[in-house]
Write a protein that holds these residues in place. Sequence first.
Motif, PDB file in Angstrom:
ATOM      1  N   CYS A   1     -32.231  20.631 -17.036  1.00 20.16           N
ATOM      2  CA  CYS A   1     -33.380  19.936 -17.361  1.00 20.16           C
ATOM      3  C   CYS A   1     -33.357  18.726 -17.488  1.00 20.16           C
ATOM      4  N   ILE A   2     -33.777  17.689 -16.636  1.00 23.12           N
ATOM      5  CA  ILE A   2     -34.393  16.268 -16.992  1.00 23.12           C
ATOM      6  C   ILE A   2     -35.563  16.059 -17.772  1.00 23.12           C
ATOM      7  N   GLY A   3     -36.105  17.017 -17.996  1.00 25.31           N
ATOM      8  CA  GLY A   3     -37.252  17.334 -18.871  1.00 25.31           C
ATOM      9  C   GLY A   3     -38.626  16.034 -18.082  1.00 25.31           C
ATOM     10  N   CYS A   4     -38.653  15.802 -16.467  1.00 23.10           N
ATOM     11  CA  CYS A   4     -39.793  15.345 -15.989  1.00 23.10           C
ATOM     12  C   CYS A   4     -41.160  16.127 -16.143  1.00 23.10           C
ATOM     13  N   ARG A   5     -41.060  16.951 -16.056  1.00 16.78           N
ATOM     14  CA  ARG A   5     -42.142  17.844 -15.559  1.00 16.78           C
ATOM     15  C   ARG A   5     -43.732  17.711 -14.643  1.00 16.78           C
ATOM     16  N   TYR A   6     -42.339  17.350 -13.254  1.00 14.50           N
ATOM     17  CA  TYR A   6     -43.213  17.953 -12.653  1.00 14.50           C
ATOM     18  C   TYR A   6     -43.328  19.332 -12.099  1.00 14.50           C
ATOM     19  N   CYS A   7     -42.759  19.769 -12.148  1.00 14.31           N
ATOM     20  CA  CYS A   7     -42.282  21.515 -12.252  1.00 14.31           C
ATOM     21  C   CYS A   7     -44.423  22.330 -12.905  1.00 14.31           C
TER      22      CYS A   7
ATOM     23  N   VAL B   1     -34.459  28.540 -15.979  1.00 13.93           N
ATOM     24  CA  VAL B   1     -34.694  27.236 -16.344  1.00 13.93           C
ATOM     25  C   VAL B   1     -33.236  27.016 -16.772  1.00 13.93           C
TER      26      VAL B   1
ATOM     27  N   ALA C   1     -32.996  22.166 -11.541  1.00 18.65           N
ATOM     28  CA  ALA C   1     -32.753  22.935 -12.398  1.00 18.65           C
ATOM     29  C   ALA C   1     -33.082  24.013 -12.762  1.00 18.65           C
ATOM     30  N   THR C   2     -34.035  24.165 -11.987  1.00 19.46           N
ATOM     31  CA  THR C   2     -35.134  26.075 -12.428  1.00 19.46           C
ATOM     32  C   THR C   2     -35.120  26.421 -10.604  1.00 19.46           C
TER      33      THR C   2
ATOM     34  N   VAL D   1     -38.147  21.722 -20.131  1.00 25.31           N
ATOM     35  CA  VAL D   1     -39.419  22.977 -19.592  1.00 25.31           C
ATOM     36  C   VAL D   1     -38.722  24.101 -19.806  1.00 25.31           C
TER      37      VAL D   1
ATOM     38  N   ARG E   1     -45.635  27.063 -17.555  1.00 22.33           N
ATOM     39  CA  ARG E   1     -44.692  26.244 -18.003  1.00 22.33           C
ATOM     40  C   ARG E   1     -44.781  25.645 -18.754  1.00 22.33           C
TER      41      ARG E   1
ATOM     42  N   CYS F   1     -38.821  20.390  -8.251  1.00 21.88           N
ATOM     43  CA  CYS F   1     -37.593  19.953  -9.077  1.00 21.88           C
ATOM     44  C   CYS F   1     -36.764  19.178  -8.947  1.00 21.88           C
ATOM     45  N   PRO F   2     -36.825  18.167  -9.443  1.00 21.61           N
ATOM     46  CA  PRO F   2     -36.349  16.816  -8.626  1.00 21.61           C
ATOM     47  C   PRO F   2     -34.145  17.197  -9.046  1.00 21.61           C
ATOM     48  N   VAL F   3     -33.943  17.991  -9.439  1.00 20.27           N
ATOM     49  CA  VAL F   3     -32.514  18.152 -10.090  1.00 20.27           C
ATOM     50  C   VAL F   3     -32.004  19.390 -10.057  1.00 20.27           C
TER      51      VAL F   3
HETATM   52  S1  SF4 Z   1     -39.583  19.802 -15.971  1.00 22.03           S
HETATM   53 FE1  SF4 Z   1     -38.925  20.848 -14.376  1.00 22.03          FE
HETATM   54  S2  SF4 Z   1     -39.120  19.360 -13.243  1.00 22.03           S
HETATM   55 FE2  SF4 Z   1     -38.193  18.257 -14.201  1.00 22.03          FE
HETATM   56  S3  SF4 Z   1     -36.366  18.793 -14.533  1.00 22.03           S
HETATM   57 FE3  SF4 Z   1     -37.056  20.367 -15.582  1.00 22.03          FE
HETATM   58  S4  SF4 Z   1     -37.091  21.982 -14.736  1.00 22.03           S
HETATM   59 FE4  SF4 Z   1     -36.799  20.746 -13.415  1.00 22.03          FE
END
Ligand code: SF4
Lengths: 438, 308
Positions: free
Chosen positions: B193-199, B188, B177-178, B239, B208, B173-175
């Motif tokens: 959460c910025i909603g990038c969905r990398y997780c 979470v 948020a989790t 997420v 997730r 997670c880049p920020v």
């Molecule tokens: S989508 Fe997942 S990886 Fe991206 S900011 Fe939210 S919790 Fe972190």
Amino acid sequence: MKNIWYFFKGTVVLTSKGSKAYYCWVLFLLCLMAIGAMAYFRQLDEGLIVTAMRDQVSWGFYISNFTFLVGVAAAAVLLVIPAYVYHWKPIKEIAVLGELLAVSAIVMCLLFVTVDIGHPERFWHLIPKIGLLNFPQSLLAWDVVVLNTYLALNLTIAVYILYNLYYKRQPNKNFTTPLLLFSIPSAISIHTVTAFLYNGLGARPFWNSSILVPRFLASAFCSGPAFMILIFMLVRKYTKFKIEDKAIQKVAELIAYAMFINLLLLGAELFKEYYTASVHLAPVQYLFQGLHGHSALVPWIWTAMLFNITAFVLFLVPDTRRNNVTLVIGCILVFVGVYIEKGMGLVIPGFIPDVLHEIYEYAPTGIELLLSMGIWATGLFVFTMLLRVAIPILNGDFHVADDGVGSYIGDQLFLIQHNSEDEKDSTDNPEFRHDSAE
Amino acid sequence: MSDVHKCDKHVLHKSRRKFLKGLAAGIGLIALPGKDASASVWEDFFQKHFRELSKDELRKTLARFEKQYSKQFGKQVTVKATPPLAGVLYGYGLDLSRCIGCRRCVYGCVGENNQSRDPQIHWIRVMQLDKEKGVDLAHAEHYYNPAQVPEKGHFYMPVQCQQCEKPPCVKVCPVQATWKENDGIVVVDYNWCIGCRYCMAACPYGARHFNWAKPALPAKEMNPVTHYLGNRPRPKGVVEKCTFCIQRTREQPGRYPACEEICPVGARKFGNLLDPESEIRYLIENKRVFIFKEDLNTQPKFYYFYAT
Ligand code: SF4
Ligand code: SF4
């Protein structure tokens, strides 16, 4: 300070001038951008549900485009290395164009990421100190850092050089050389980090292969330069800028080497997957053969294979490489081929089958396509504007006027049909002097 | 000349104000459902990360959300932020020999945790597997729908967040948020959460889920007892995941997660891994146990076992 303002003012006046063709082109791009913006507003309003992405395939067309464009941006380094390290003259003049392409490509990358995330207004969470950037843990955090560094770097170099030329000064080597040298590892880093972003995920066997980084680099060294050659050809044909055949040939040769390595690495990957035939074969099968009757990507990837191999042959054989027609065809094939292979062909099989082996077939929706088109148009718009300023400066057609305040604009048209025979009389217009004091 | 300048400045100021207004409106459009007061838009926008809130700020934030949700759903909603209990590390056990694949846990979870009904979000996925093939995902049926379960020759495997000890989702997670709490629950912050969905790309268990649209949650089905890091209503574009019912299990006296409570055959076990007397410890020590995708070294605290 004042000089910067005059320079800026001059560029604004310059970009507002041009031939009919120039106006049409810019207007066309603005229309596409407007359509893209409308699609984006719709997406903001309803959420990412308007895309075809779902929990199973959680990244799609946007991130595919992003991945491909990072490669294009990284390839600017190709032009910088020979130009500045080996002082290879013919390429030196066009290296600035490479840097400007990198800037435009990175702008597109950032836009593609922005439209992909659910909460773009929370971008400030990514700013160190103000937000909580997860550095060095998260590869996405690394990507944020290297992409922005690379953008700043290329912008600084290109603007610095152009600014000095505008004021008829020689750019200071002590300033540019270290930056240029630093831009080489930066270019490699943006692509490496982007590859690592996928590479480090144990959950996704399709990406979790150690040759992913070299594969990324090899294909970037194909697509970026191919795009550059196409741009050179266009620039040469439609503007007053002259680019030597020698320079283009050099770039084409590089593409041939890079494509060979790219195909070799792909072969190595395929051998490993098919010979082992473990459960990790499934995504590769999905991509190349289809899986349990799902085969949306199969025709695409075989098109890409065909294009890449054809282009490789075209660039390998000296006769076809030196022939401008086959050269252009080769470049288009490479560009499209790598766009498929390192775009959707790389991202989507990471999710199909998904981690619980469910198959959800993904194909971008109209909104995704329109929005992406808008972003490409934005990138081309940025690139056009940058070239509109850079090319006259490099040609000596745009510089400070004798009074030190106004600017001299020698190139009123920019985009013109350009025949090599009558180039002098058709392009040179009555000199025009713009006086910014009015 | 100077007059012109003044005039210019004036115009500039005006346009800047306009711009800021526009920006606020734009942000409001993205962040908040409906046309809420602009004050709350700004509060939402500048909402700090959960772990950076001081005690006082936390209290205010909880009150703000309680007020907001109570108004939105027309009933008294509580938002707690109960911290982890000392000496507790949660573990979950699932008896594959008992599970009949009725999916009651799936819907029990949806009711308890306020997931979106449309589009449907399920934190638990039950797979139907062949007895002959064992746990072989390539032959898993996700959307089985017979008149009656269990079906002959099959067994059922529910999958939800495994609350990994080494969670790849947290790492990427880049920020931030989790993250993993001290009691082992991975949570979470929906406001960070910025909603990038990398997780989602990183999680090996498909645990997730993303709010692709504004979640539809009927007011009368809404569970008003919520936790900040758990089942409070989510906005679109973030997420969410299973939290072992953090709003239940952290209370004292604690309650079991909704899925374990509702299971008609008692296939689900839940307890404290640090307590040597707990049932979950007994099962781990005495039954045939496996953890899912062990080779990835995510170290799940979710144990599948065969009691018979
Ligand atoms: S989508 Fe997942 S990886 Fe991206 S900011 Fe939210 S919790 Fe972190
Ligand atoms: S199961 Fe997935 S979401 Fe849950 S902790 Fe592990 S990686 Fe994270």
